[in-house]
Enzyme design. Structure first.
Site, PDB file in Angstrom:
ATOM      1  CG  HIS A 449      30.973  33.059  28.423  1.00  0.00           C
ATOM      2  ND1 HIS A 449      32.043  33.894  28.210  1.00  0.00           N
ATOM      3  CD2 HIS A 449      29.864  33.823  28.258  1.00  0.00           C
ATOM      4  CE1 HIS A 449      31.601  35.107  27.934  1.00  0.00           C
ATOM      5  NE2 HIS A 449      30.291  35.093  27.952  1.00  0.00           N
ATOM      6  CB  CYS A 468      26.419  35.425  27.572  1.00  0.00           C
ATOM      7  SG  CYS A 468      25.475  34.514  26.328  1.00  0.00           S
TER       8      CYS A 468
END
Length: 553
Positions: A449, A468
């Site tokens: 992301h 992440c």
């Protein structure tokens, strides 16, 4: 069969008959000895006598021929056997231990064949060669240790060969075993470059005298005196950071000139700030023995072998310890390279695994993970009931229905604390996920992301996330993964991120494999070799597992 043999023997002179019986006896004895060894799953005299993990493969290899020797004609090794022995001796070039394949024991075994009047030496030679060949092929194909031993999300089962068939069909009939091994090994250009780097560092480790640079309490700046300058120049010239054409330091104690640029190059290759100062961390890296660098390269080669050998499309590769993402083309060449932020080393490590990317989400919500909700969000609400509104969050039911987005009541707080409600952050520039996320569904809830925290990409060490992976160039990466989707240019991706619909999903026309890997040694296309710290301790665990010897986990 015995009566037919006796009838045939009556038709030939007794001397010849004696020889037929003698050699038939020897042949049968060899077959019995080979079958006995295979059944036992052990052969004393090998570096690793226990081969029970290959016993079924050996039985499948020898049964079709009645357990006759496969690698000998009479008592002479066939050419393929001699070629294999040379490959065993050269296994160090592949980052393997030659003694895993009895490299130092084959000359003695060949001598034993010449003095053997029975089948024992023949059987021991033949079985040992089959075991070592199976071990070498398997080690090069899938690595020595199963990555799932470390709870990595990598599966090597689909890469395994039927070793008995492979030996019969490919090895025993080949006149060029090196070309066969080329097919066995990983297809990546980076793997080949790592092999080349290993050969170079093996030579450097043999050449270097191992002298340590003097420690410093405060950094040495360019132009200052440092007693380690002669050793520093010698070491940097050896590893290639100081050109061989560079002039030696004018004053043997002054740190300046081309030596400063060489230190900057060394710092860059070792993931450090390239300030050219000789601080404690730089001296520490310079003092790492070159044999330790050899080990890093060997462990990285092992990890290359865990990756899929075939994949549906050019992959994205994220290497955790060097904090970089690289996209490859159809020829496994790097076509995109960017910095990433990965999970914190101490608490929220990014897992090692592979999956296929299937869709991207523009202007996404951030669904706060339960661990962050319990550990960070709930305590923040307790201190400040307006925290949710101020951070652009909203409280929802588990199926996404909004419950509150302003001040949080005691009742809602209690339900959050009990895990009955969830929290998500609304789309927008301040969203923790930035303006896009790229999804490859997995059990770890990890994805790529963007991020509003761009300043972190300037750090040399970038393990700051909850697991992440934040990417430096999200729009460019999204355009690359969407390149098979008609109309999805870089401009369209950027427009969708800035002014498009909230939480808009775009499914990929063609899936993109994503490899999340861990390698602390990386050989670049320009010949530079980069080394990074073992931030998660995975190198140490792999080295310890290999040190236990066979059978490997």
């Amino acid at each position: 069969m015995r009566s037919r043999l006796m009838r045939n023997l009556r038709r030939i002179p007794w001397e010849a008959a004696f020889l037929v019986v003698f050699f038939a006896y020897i042949s049968v004895a060899q077959q019995v000895d080979i079958q006995t060894l295979v059944t036992s799953g052990s052969l004393e005299g090998m570096r690793w006598p226990n081969f029970s993990d290959y016993r079924n493969g050996l039985r499948e290899f020898y049964e079709p021929t009645g357990f006759t020797p496969a690698w000998l004609q009479g008592q002479q090794p066939v050419p393929q056997a001699l070629s294999l022995i040379e490959l065993f001796k050269d296994a160090g070039k592949k980052g393997l231990d030659p003694e895993d394949y009895d490299a130092s024991r084959w000359d003695e075994r060949i001598l034993a064949l010449q003095g053997s009047s029975g089948g024992v030496a023949v059987a021991r030679f033949d079985v040992a060669l089959t075991v070592c060949t199976m071990r070498l092929i398997s080690d090069l194909r899938i690595g020595r240790i199963n990555p799932q031993h470390f709870n990595f999300g990598l599966n090597v089962e689909h890469k395994k060969y039927d070793l008995a068939q492979f030996l019969r069909d490919r090895i025993m009939t080949s006149s060029s075993l090196e070309s066969i091994l080329d097919e066995v090994e990983p297809p990546f250009a980076g793997y080949r470059r790592t092999e080349q780097a290993l050969a170079r560092y093996l030579e450097l480790a043999r050449t270097d005298d191992g002298e340590k640079l003097p420690a410093v309490t405060k950094p040495i700046d360019p132009g200052q005196a440092y007693s380690g300058v002669p050793r520093l120049a010698r070491l940097l010239r050896l590893v290639g950071d100081l050109p061989t054409t560079a002039n030696p330091p004018g004053d043997g104690q002054i740190y300046d000139g081309e030596l400063v640029e060489a230190v900057k190059n060394f710092q860059r290759r070792h993931g450090m700030d390239t300030d050219g100062r000789l601080g404690p961390s730089t001296i520490k890296q310079l003092n790492v023995p070159l044999q330790d660098r050899v080990l890093q390269l060997q462990l990285t080669l092992e990890r290359w072998r865990w990756l899929p050998a075939e994949f549906s499309a050019p992959p994205i590769v994220v290497n955790i310890p060097d904090f970089r993402l690289r996209a490859l083309d159809e020829h496994n060449k790097v076509v995109m390279d960017m910095r990433v932020v990965v999970g914190k080393a101490m608490r929220t490590q990014t897992p090692v695994f592979t999956r296929d990317m299937t869709y991207v989400v523009l202007r996404p919500y951030w669904n706060v993970p339960p661990s962050i909700l319990r550990g960070e969000i709930v305590p923040a609400i307790q201190r400040d009931r307006g925290y949710i509104a101020r951070k652009n969050y909203e409280v929802t039911t588990q199926n996404g229905k909004v419950v509150a987005s302003g001040d949080i009541s005691d009742e809602v707080l209690a339900q959050l604390r009990a895990g009955k409600l969830a929290v998500r952050q609304k789309p927008g520039p301040s969203n923790a996920l930035g303006l896009i996320k790229l999804i490859f569904p997995n059990e770890y809830s990890v994805y790529l992301h963007s991020t509003p925290s761009q300043s972190l990409f300037s750090r040399s060490r970038r393990d700051f996330s909850h697991g992440c992976i934040r990417v430096e160039k999200p729009a460019e990466l999204a355009a690359w993964v969407l390149r098979n989707n008609p109309g999805w240019t870089l401009e369209k991706v950027q427009q969708g991120m800035q002014t498009g619909k909230d939480d808009a999903t775009v499914n990929l026309v063609k899936r993109v494999p994503v490899f999340i890997v861990y390698g602390t040694a990386l050989a670049y296309e320009n010949g530079d070799v980069h080394f990074t710290d073992d931030i998660y301790g995975h190198d140490a665990k792999l080295a310890a597992a290999l040190a236990r010897g066979r059978p490997y986990p």
